[in-house]
Scaffold this active site. Structure first.
Site, PDB file in Angstrom:
ATOM      1  N   SER A   7     -18.764  20.630  -6.178  1.00  0.00           N
ATOM      2  CA  SER A   7     -17.298  20.594  -6.315  1.00  0.00           C
ATOM      3  C   SER A   7     -16.601  21.794  -5.677  1.00  0.00           C
ATOM      4  CB  SER A   7     -16.894  20.490  -7.794  1.00  0.00           C
ATOM      5  OG  SER A   7     -17.419  19.311  -8.369  1.00  0.00           O
TER       6      SER A   7
ATOM      7  N   GLU B 106     -27.874  23.062  -6.081  1.00  0.00           N
ATOM      8  CA  GLU B 106     -26.785  22.149  -6.433  1.00  0.00           C
ATOM      9  C   GLU B 106     -27.056  21.562  -7.814  1.00  0.00           C
ATOM     10  OE1 GLU B 106     -24.627  20.544  -2.766  1.00  0.00           O
ATOM     11  OE2 GLU B 106     -26.336  19.234  -3.102  1.00  0.00           O
TER      12      GLU B 106
ATOM     13  N   TRP C 261     -21.168  14.691   4.725  1.00  0.00           N
ATOM     14  CA  TRP C 261     -20.230  13.561   4.709  1.00  0.00           C
ATOM     15  C   TRP C 261     -20.768  12.351   3.971  1.00  0.00           C
ATOM     16  CZ3 TRP C 261     -18.226  13.462  10.519  1.00  0.00           C
ATOM     17  CH2 TRP C 261     -17.483  14.630  10.751  1.00  0.00           C
TER      18      TRP C 261
ATOM     19  N   HIS D 112     -31.685  16.026  -1.409  1.00  0.00           N
ATOM     20  CA  HIS D 112     -30.385  15.961  -2.087  1.00  0.00           C
ATOM     21  C   HIS D 112     -30.532  15.164  -3.383  1.00  0.00           C
ATOM     22  CE1 HIS D 112     -26.225  14.901  -2.938  1.00  0.00           C
ATOM     23  NE2 HIS D 112     -25.894  15.962  -2.226  1.00  0.00           N
TER      24      HIS D 112
HETATM   25  C1  PEP Z   1     -23.056  17.363  -2.627  1.00  0.00           C
HETATM   26  O1  PEP Z   1     -23.175  16.200  -2.971  1.00  0.00           O
HETATM   27  O2  PEP Z   1     -23.922  17.936  -1.938  1.00  0.00           O
HETATM   28  C2  PEP Z   1     -21.870  18.093  -3.060  1.00  0.00           C
HETATM   29  C3  PEP Z   1     -21.948  19.383  -3.171  1.00  0.00           C
HETATM   30  O3  PEP Z   1     -20.790  17.315  -3.326  1.00  0.00           O
HETATM   31  P1  PEP Z   1     -19.365  17.819  -3.868  1.00  0.00           P
HETATM   32  O4  PEP Z   1     -18.957  19.008  -3.044  1.00  0.00           O
HETATM   33  O5  PEP Z   1     -18.456  16.646  -3.659  1.00  0.00           O
HETATM   34  O6  PEP Z   1     -19.564  18.180  -5.283  1.00  0.00           O
END
Ligand code: PEP
Length: 256
Positions: A214, A165, A9, A93
């Site tokens: 995303s 990510e 979040w 992150h």
């Molecule tokens: C994130 O920031 O860990 C992420 C995956 O964001 P989003 O799903 O909005 O790309």
């Protein structure tokens, strides 16, 4: 291996809003045995949500923690303080790395501190757009993975979760692009290979590797069928209750 659906979040929702969201989500989803649903609210909401949550249905993750257990570290919250409140913590992150300047040295200390306090680290790794453009993706993945895990003993590795990510695919990144299944599969295979080389194949097989970038209800099913993907880390779409619940449903369907 379970499938992990983790909602990050970030800096959103008041404590009251977080509580209402959780109340509604708990009503919406049953207890799925093979799915581990995790939400990661702001630090300030964790304690009250830990009293409200049904741990058979879902778990809590912190978004950050400090690597020392106590001391003169104004403004920090330690993993020893988070112990018993959360089961997981997102560490490394890209927003922590790029906005707050966390490097692999700090991240490895946080991973170790989480494990020392029985909290499962969700170690995030991933290259930026320019690193990919310069052909540095594999090196970045290797450095962040080895760096982040360097204080983890062989027999502890299976208590770690990795989240790949790519920074350029995160929805809050300017002009974010969707990662293709091939790009993700390649990264997953590389991560598993590095883990196998470092810790042995048997242990490496047990480590869940998630994808994030995303993800939404319409692409979640596709991403979950990419070889090597054991779950999803979701930012923006996890803020919309109906979307997060739909992703959980998709995961249940795809993985059963
Ligand atoms: C994130 O920031 O860990 C992420 C995956 O964001 P989003 O799903 O909005 O790309």
């Amino acid at each position: 291996m379970k499938t992990y659906i983790v909602g990050n979040w970030k800096l959103n929702f008041t404590v009251g809003e977080a509580s209402i969201y959780l109340h509604k989500l708990l009503k919406k989803i049953p207890n799925y045995r093979d799915l581990e649903v995790v939400i990661s609210p702001s630090l300030i909401a964790l304690q009250s949500l830990s009293l409200q949550i049904d741990r058979h249905k879902m778990k809590l993750a912190a978004q950050n923690g400090f690597y020392r257990d106590y001391g003169a570290f104004t403004g920090e919250v330690s993993f020893s303080q988070l112990r018993g409140i959360v089961d997981y913590c997102i560490i490394g992150h890209s927003e922590r790395r790029h906005i707050f300047g966390e490097d692999d040295k700090m991240i490895q200390k946080k991973v170790a501190a989480a494990m020392r306090n029985k909290i499962t680290p969700i170690l995030c790794i991933g290259e930026t757009e320019s690193e990919r453009a310069f052909g540095e993706t594999a090196d970045v993945i290797r450095d962040q993975l080895i760096g982040g895990l360097s204080e983890v003993a062989d027999d502890e590795l299976e208590k770690v979760i990795i989240a790949y990510e790519p920074v350029w695919a995160i929805s809050s990144t300017k002009a974010a692009k969707l990662a293709s299944p091939d790009e993700i599969a390649e990264a997953m295979a590389l991560i598993r290979k590095i883990l196998a080389e470092t810790y042995g194949e048997k242990i490496a097989e047990k480590v869940p590797i998630l994808f994030g970038g995303s993800v939404n209800p319409s692409n979640a099913g596709g991403y979950l069928t990419v070889p090597g993907v054991n779950g999803l880390l979701i930012g923006g779409s996890s803020l919309i209750l109906s979307e997060f619940a739909d992703i959980i449903e998709v995961a249940k369907r795809v993985k059963s």
